[in-house]
Design an enzyme around this catalytic site. Structure first.
Site, mmCIF file in Angstrom:
data_model
loop_
_atom_site.group_PDB
_atom_site.id
_atom_site.type_symbol
_atom_site.label_atom_id
_atom_site.label_comp_id
_atom_site.label_asym_id
_atom_site.label_seq_id
_atom_site.Cartn_x
_atom_site.Cartn_y
_atom_site.Cartn_z
ATOM 1 N N GLY A 81 0.733 -1.056 -0.066
ATOM 2 C CA GLY A 81 0.037 -0.113 -0.082
ATOM 3 C C GLY A 81 0.826 1.394 0.002
ATOM 4 O O GLY A 81 0.573 2.095 -0.949
ATOM 5 N N LEU B 147 4.376 -9.260 -16.852
ATOM 6 C CA LEU B 147 5.174 -10.095 -17.166
ATOM 7 C C LEU B 147 6.569 -10.396 -16.778
ATOM 8 O O LEU B 147 7.442 -10.844 -17.519
ATOM 9 C CB LEU B 147 4.773 -10.712 -18.880
ATOM 10 N N ASP C 220 4.674 -2.800 -7.750
ATOM 11 C CA ASP C 220 3.837 -1.537 -7.119
ATOM 12 C C ASP C 220 3.825 -0.322 -7.892
ATOM 13 O O ASP C 220 3.167 0.464 -7.992
ATOM 14 C CB ASP C 220 4.417 -1.239 -5.688
ATOM 15 N N ALA D 192 12.500 1.002 -11.416
ATOM 16 C CA ALA D 192 12.493 0.837 -10.301
ATOM 17 C C ALA D 192 13.202 -0.455 -9.945
ATOM 18 O O ALA D 192 13.896 -0.766 -8.781
ATOM 19 C CB ALA D 192 10.985 0.360 -9.751
ATOM 20 N N GLY E 294 16.018 -1.725 -2.748
ATOM 21 C CA GLY E 294 14.643 -1.606 -1.862
ATOM 22 C C GLY E 294 13.654 -1.236 -2.606
ATOM 23 O O GLY E 294 13.434 -0.635 -3.678
HETATM 24 O O1 RIB Z 1 5.462 -5.492 -3.015
HETATM 25 C C1 RIB Z 1 6.565 -5.124 -2.248
HETATM 26 C C2 RIB Z 1 6.186 -5.123 -0.841
HETATM 27 O O2 RIB Z 1 5.593 -6.305 -0.392
HETATM 28 C C3 RIB Z 1 7.454 -4.851 0.275
HETATM 29 O O3 RIB Z 1 7.946 -3.615 0.189
HETATM 30 C C4 RIB Z 1 6.970 -5.769 1.460
HETATM 31 O O4 RIB Z 1 6.895 -4.980 2.583
HETATM 32 C C5 RIB Z 1 5.634 -6.526 1.046
HETATM 33 O O5 RIB Z 1 4.609 -5.763 1.467
#
Ligand code: RIB
Length: 288
Positions: A43, A201, A233, A263, A268
């Site tokens: 999130g 993918l 994300d 990314a 990290g």
């Molecule tokens: O999508 C990556 C995330 O998945 C990480 O930052 C970790 O916290 C998990 O929630």
């Protein structure tokens, strides 16, 4: 053009990362890893990614009353994500993700949800103006009610894969899955909802479907993969931002793939989330 307004309902974690030559197999100990900690949580990552790409973002989440909370929120604060709807739990610790990353950039993630599991209906705004992005590291009931209260586009990243009420999938306007999640939910079943569905993918890019038919496919530029954590994300946030800005399917998908490609080049989750400028440079062929 005014910045899109996005509310993210989701997890906030502190990522404890060990970077080693390779990922351990079950029961195996791999020595020699380097340790780092970064803010994370699907999130929070998606909220910060959307913010760095130019959206006005409000985060709805729950952290513990502990030292990990400030570390987990640090980059959201620095980039001015609105944290008015982040609650401090007095009973559960801040969520933690234990992440192993190999030299090839692949990862394994084990999440201890802590306070994320307490995110409840009373934490939600009465109405969500604008778009919603949500994932499944917080209770599904909370995500379902958030989707009902949203008057704009609802983007659901169906991760991690789990059994979900069909009503929630039907309320979404945009569903985003990777290949593992698509296999879990059933690709054809997802397409049968007649929504936008994005299938990622990995290094091969992504495909976007609308009402069951493919409308775009894109391949990311070649990159040196350092760490894939947070790339999915980034894709979720970037695709949502581009669609809200009115980009057509091809442009929106390319934008999301370029953001995801950027990314993976940095270690990290949150430290790797790209700025708008860096994604636009990639699209102009200037850099990755
Ligand atoms: O999508 C990556 C995330 O998945 C990480 O930052 C970790 O916290 C998990 O929630």
């Amino acid at each position: 053009m005014s910045a899109p307004a996005i509310t993210v309902v989701g997890s906030i974690n502190l990522d404890l990362v060990g970077r080693g030559e390779r990922l351990p197999t079950p029961g195996e100990t791999v020595l020699g890893a380097m340790f780092a900690q970064h803010p994370g949580g699907k999130g929070a990552n998606q909220a910060l990614a959307a913010r760095r790409l130019g959206a006005d973002v409000s985060m709805v989440g729950c952290i513990g009353d502990d030292a990990n909370a400030e570390a987990a929120l640090a980059l959201l604060r620095a980039d001015e994500v609105d944290l008015t709807h982040c609650r401090v739990s007095t009973t559960a610790p801040t969520g933690v993700a234990l992440i192993a990353v190999s030299e090839a950039g692949e990862n394994q993630i084990l999440v201890a949800p802590g306070a994320n599991a307490e995110l409840s209906l009373s934490d939600l705004p009465e109405d969500i103006d604008g778009a919603l992005i949500a994932q499944f590291e917080v209770p599904l009931k909370t995500v379902a009610v958030a989707a009902k209260r949203t008057n704009g586009l609802v983007c659901l990243n169906l991760a991690p894969a789990m059994e979900v009420e069909e009503d929630l999938l039907r309320r979404a306007d945009l569903l985003i899955v990777n290949e593992t999640e698509a296999a879990f939910y059933g690709r054809d079943r997802l397409l049968s909802f007649n929504k936008m569905v994005a299938l990622t993918l990995g290094g091969d890019g992504a495909v976007l479907f609308d009402k069951g038919s493919e409308v775009a496919s894109a391949r990311p530029p070649a990159t040196r993969v350092v760490d894939t954590t947070g790339a999915g994300d980034t894709f979720v946030a970037a695709l949502t931002v581009a669609l809200l800005e009115g980009a057509d399917a091809e442009k929106a998908l390319m934008f999301a793939c370029a953001a995801g490609a950027r990314a993976v080049t940095i270690e990290g989750a949150q430290p790797s989330l790209p700025s708008r400028q860096s994604v636009e440079e990639i699209l102009r062929g200037k850099a990755v």
